[in-house]
Scaffold this active site. Structure first.
Site, short mmCIF file in Angstrom:
data_model
loop_
_atom_site.label_atom_id
_atom_site.label_comp_id
_atom_site.label_asym_id
_atom_site.label_seq_id
_atom_site.Cartn_x
_atom_site.Cartn_y
_atom_site.Cartn_z
N SER A 63 -157.63 -11.96 43.10
CA SER A 63 -156.53 -12.88 42.77
C SER A 63 -155.49 -13.05 43.87
O SER A 63 -154.60 -13.89 43.73
CB SER A 63 -155.83 -12.41 41.49
OG SER A 63 -156.64 -12.75 40.41
N LYS A 66 -155.13 -16.50 45.02
CA LYS A 66 -154.31 -17.46 44.26
C LYS A 66 -153.04 -17.85 45.01
O LYS A 66 -152.51 -18.94 44.83
CB LYS A 66 -153.97 -16.87 42.88
CG LYS A 66 -155.21 -16.68 41.97
CD LYS A 66 -154.88 -16.01 40.65
CE LYS A 66 -155.97 -16.10 39.62
NZ LYS A 66 -156.71 -14.97 39.23
N TYR A 191 -163.59 -21.45 42.37
CA TYR A 191 -162.58 -20.42 42.10
C TYR A 191 -163.16 -19.02 42.40
O TYR A 191 -162.53 -18.20 43.08
CB TYR A 191 -162.11 -20.54 40.64
CG TYR A 191 -161.41 -19.32 40.10
CD1 TYR A 191 -160.09 -19.03 40.45
CD2 TYR A 191 -162.08 -18.44 39.23
CE1 TYR A 191 -159.45 -17.89 39.97
CE2 TYR A 191 -161.44 -17.31 38.74
CZ TYR A 191 -160.15 -17.04 39.11
OH TYR A 191 -159.52 -15.91 38.63
N TYR A 243 -149.19 -10.35 36.61
CA TYR A 243 -149.53 -10.62 35.21
C TYR A 243 -148.48 -10.05 34.27
O TYR A 243 -147.27 -10.20 34.51
CB TYR A 243 -150.93 -10.05 34.88
CG TYR A 243 -151.96 -10.44 35.90
CD1 TYR A 243 -152.25 -11.78 36.13
CD2 TYR A 243 -152.62 -9.49 36.67
CE1 TYR A 243 -153.18 -12.16 37.08
CE2 TYR A 243 -153.56 -9.85 37.61
CZ TYR A 243 -153.83 -11.19 37.82
OH TYR A 243 -154.73 -11.54 38.75
N VAL A 261 -157.82 -7.76 41.41
CA VAL A 261 -158.56 -6.66 40.79
C VAL A 261 -159.47 -5.92 41.78
O VAL A 261 -160.06 -4.91 41.42
CB VAL A 261 -159.37 -7.09 39.55
CG1 VAL A 261 -158.48 -7.47 38.40
CG2 VAL A 261 -160.37 -8.18 39.87
#
Ligand code: GLU
Length: 307
Positions: A63, A66, A191, A243, A261
């Site tokens: 991530s 992102k 993605y 998150y 992760v």
């Protein structure tokens, strides 16, 4: 400040924490990573790097990608981007479906999975195809890292797709609300390829410099985004980068940051440096347990938090 001594000290202090977290195993290709690894790199504006641990070892950025896809989408769509995606913390797990249903298929922010899938869709529209969207993101990452060897791990991307039911569900849900333009499998496939890029802490801390310096790379002087866009990306990193543990990260570390992760965390010390830590064992929210602790120790020892 003697940065090398400080990170050496941190590396010793985190040792007792090995064995207290869990490597991500919902992506089978990542489950076999040796958990007992730690690396940390600081990159200053003149390019000087301080590293400790396995700073040359490549890991799956997951991530953290992102941050880079959000940067490009914001660059091209500016405020129009917020018609399809929000910028509020979700307070929910990274792959939660519930909030997306309640909120009519509009993801809370670009750093939860639904948000990043939506951003990938926007980039596919902008660049015109899956391949172009993948390649342009990769070129951007190579440029900000000043490293042209970076690539995606196809085995990891395929493993994510094979077990990607939740991410496909998120994309389908957005599609059902008319908030996804391209085909679900195509968007999620790209993605995953971005998530499966492999980098090390030296590359990633270098890549953060444009965000620490108002959108301009302080080493090459390349201007990637406006100061206002850099401000907003840092703000979303601070409020949404971890998150449902984003508040906890701000509380303990006090820097804009983004986790993945794969066990990596990038962080920005505005006007000073880019940081990356990596250690594969995760806490319950899917953020590197030792990485978070190392960053907390770093801001405690140096006073370099934004607060
Ligand atoms: N590729 C991962 C997923 O979609 C990213 C999650 C993360 O790094 O937090 O589940």
């Amino acid at each position: 400040m003697d940065y090398q001594s400080i990170i050496d000290e941190i590396s010793n202090e985190i040792t007792p924490l090995f064995g207290t977290g869990k490597v991500a195993n919902y992506i089978p290709a990542l489950a076999g990573v040796n958990p007992k690894q730690f690396a940390m790199t600081l990159t200053l504006f003149d390019g000087t790097q301080y590293s400790v641990g396995q700073a040359d070892t490549l890991f799956s950025v997951q991530s953290i990608s992102k941050v880079f896809t959000f940067t490009l989408a914001l660059k091209f769509y500016s405020k129009d981007l917020y018609s399809r995606i929000g910028h509020e913390p979700s307070g929910n797990p990274f792959n939660s479906l519930v909030q997306l249903e309640y909120e009519n298929g509009k993801p809370r922010n670009p750093f939860i999975n639904a948000g990043a899938i939506n951003i990938t869709d926007a980039l596919m529209n902008h660049y015109g195809s899956c391949e172009a969207a993948y390649n342009e993101v990769l070129e951007f990452i190579k440029s900000i890292s000043d490293d042209y060897s970076i690539d995606s791990n196809d085995v990891v991307a395929a493993s994510e797709m094979q077990y990607g039911h939740r991410n496909l569900a998120l994309a389908n849900l957005m599609k059902s609300f008319n908030n996804l333009d391209n085909e679900v499998e195509d968007v999620v496939g790209i993605y995953f390829k971005h998530c499966a890029l492999e980098m090390n802490t030296k590359m990633l801390s270098r890549a953060m410099l444009y965000l620490a310096n108002h959108g301009v790379d302080p080493i090459t002087d390349k201007c990637y985004i406006t100061p206002s866009q850099a401000k907003r990306i840092n703000a979303v990193m601070l409020t949404c980068g971890h998150y449902d543990a984003s508040g906890d990260f701000a509380f303990h570390v006090g820097l804009p940051g983004k986790s993945g992760v794969g066990g990596g965390i990038v962080a920005v010390v505005p006007k000073t440096m880019g940081i990356c830590v990596w250690s594969p064992e995760l806490n319950a929210q899917g953020n590197s347990l030792i990485g978070t602790k190392a960053l907390e120790l770093f801001t405690d020892k140096t006073g370099l938090s934004i607060f």
